[in-house]
Scaffold this motif. Sequence first.
Motif, short mmCIF file in Angstrom:
data_model
loop_
_atom_site.label_atom_id
_atom_site.label_comp_id
_atom_site.label_asym_id
_atom_site.label_seq_id
_atom_site.Cartn_x
_atom_site.Cartn_y
_atom_site.Cartn_z
N GLN A 146 -31.85 4.06 1.04
CA GLN A 146 -32.18 2.96 1.95
C GLN A 146 -32.59 1.75 1.15
N LYS A 147 -31.76 0.71 1.24
CA LYS A 147 -32.07 -0.53 0.53
C LYS A 147 -32.23 -1.69 1.50
N TYR A 148 -31.50 -1.64 2.61
CA TYR A 148 -31.43 -2.78 3.49
C TYR A 148 -31.83 -2.41 4.92
N GLU A 149 -32.36 -3.40 5.62
CA GLU A 149 -32.81 -3.18 7.01
C GLU A 149 -31.68 -2.72 7.92
N PRO B 209 -10.62 -9.05 4.14
CA PRO B 209 -11.39 -8.97 2.89
C PRO B 209 -12.87 -9.13 3.22
N TYR B 210 -13.69 -8.23 2.71
CA TYR B 210 -15.12 -8.27 3.00
C TYR B 210 -15.86 -8.74 1.77
N TYR B 211 -15.95 -7.88 0.76
CA TYR B 211 -16.66 -8.24 -0.46
C TYR B 211 -15.73 -8.28 -1.67
N LEU B 212 -16.05 -9.21 -2.57
CA LEU B 212 -15.56 -9.12 -3.95
C LEU B 212 -16.82 -8.93 -4.78
N SER C 41 -30.72 -7.89 0.36
CA SER C 41 -29.31 -7.77 0.72
C SER C 41 -28.50 -7.92 -0.56
N LYS C 42 -27.20 -7.68 -0.46
CA LYS C 42 -26.35 -8.01 -1.60
C LYS C 42 -26.51 -9.52 -1.82
N THR C 43 -26.52 -9.95 -3.07
CA THR C 43 -26.79 -11.35 -3.37
C THR C 43 -25.50 -12.17 -3.44
C1 PLP Z 1 -24.29 -1.94 -0.24
C2 PLP Z 1 -25.21 -1.08 0.49
C3 PLP Z 1 -25.30 -1.16 1.90
C4 PLP Z 1 -24.40 -2.04 2.72
O1 PLP Z 1 -24.63 -3.39 2.56
P1 PLP Z 1 -23.81 -4.41 3.45
O2 PLP Z 1 -24.16 -5.72 2.86
O3 PLP Z 1 -24.25 -4.24 4.85
O4 PLP Z 1 -22.36 -4.09 3.29
C5 PLP Z 1 -26.25 -0.39 2.54
N1 PLP Z 1 -27.05 0.45 1.87
C6 PLP Z 1 -27.00 0.55 0.53
C7 PLP Z 1 -27.93 1.49 -0.17
C8 PLP Z 1 -26.08 -0.20 -0.21
O5 PLP Z 1 -26.01 -0.07 -1.54
#
Ligand code: PLP
Length: 335
Positions: free
Chosen positions: A105-108, A280-283, A330-332
């Motif tokens: 779990q990294k993100y809300e 395309p979502y992420y690069l 979030s992803k940066t």
């Molecule tokens: C990348 C990732 C997600 C998903 O991130 P999104 O930006 O929503 O695509 C969720 N949980 C973890 C642990 C991740 O590494």
Amino acid sequence: MQHTEFAVLRQPNWRDSFAWAIRNSDELIDRLQLPESLKGPARLAAETFPLVVPESFLARMKTGDPSDPLLRQVLPISHELESPATYQIDPVGDQAARVLPGLLQKYEGRALLITTGACAVHCRYCFRRHYPYQDDPKGLEELEPAFAQIEADRTIREVILSGGDPLTRTDSWLSRLGERINRIPHVEVVRIHTRLPIVLPDRVDPSLIAWMTESRWKPVVVLHANHPNELVDDCADAIGRLREAGMVLLNQAVLLRGVNDDVETLEQLSRRLIQLGVLPYYLHQLDRVRGAAHFEVSLDQGRRLIEELRKRLPGYLVPRFVQEIEGEPSKTPLA
Ligand SMILES: *Cc1c(COP(=O)(O)O)cnc(C)c1O
Ligand code: SF4
């Protein structure tokens, strides 16, 4: 009648295709008629992270071309053995985010399940190439604490199936997993991070489609293709089957030196994706995992590529250029 029987016999079976994948670097080099000199380094580099390449993916590579962009993603080479100290075992902080066995779990609002360590292809740049999968659950019962945690946290709306590749799991395993998630009412979306439709297209068979479409949760499929040459033949057909079933389809790619680090290739990748109904979502900027330094493209170069793509493509075909930085919410975004 005879015809029907013949057709049934010839029905591709993804378990066989997976079992028959090439796992020997000498064999890969011979099949593609590549220089003998590649064999020694390939054997050595494959000791830390074995080679796996399905026949379907091999069929899309050019014979005799050591710089084929698909081959480069999977062929172990000597550079893997010379990694600078800044390239790490766990470059994205997975271990710090591991709240329970199999649960990151990294993100809300999102929880990520490590469903397996198995993949149908071994991408040499994989950020989980050193992930200690042996410490994670094998059977579904062992994931029960993770399910209980998701059940207790009503903020989690999305469960991400990751790994390894979740679709290397059998239909019955996936079916039991899907049912377990069905019983958690606040989980609305199940996101499937998979490369199998790209590298082992047989996996997209009627029973997989049934599993994806017959659950209460909404499936979102995030594919992983890095080069337009991947998106042809049986792979294009497999994506077509997912489309016909009404699946939301996204793609994530990794910016890789010698594979897709030029604007033409990235432009063609986006155009090919949308032809197949995939956005395309992420690069991703390369995660600095040990053994992958030779794939890195500088941030400046990445930003220039995205700037150029913005001029050439409609906005929805420009992927978000991101990096995973430990501890960030979030992803940066990088551009
Ligand atoms: C990348 C990732 C997600 C998903 O991130 P999104 O930006 O929503 O695509 C969720 N949980 C973890 C642990 C991740 O590494
Ligand atoms: S398919 Fe994904 S998880 Fe599997 S080796 Fe490739 S990058 Fe890693």
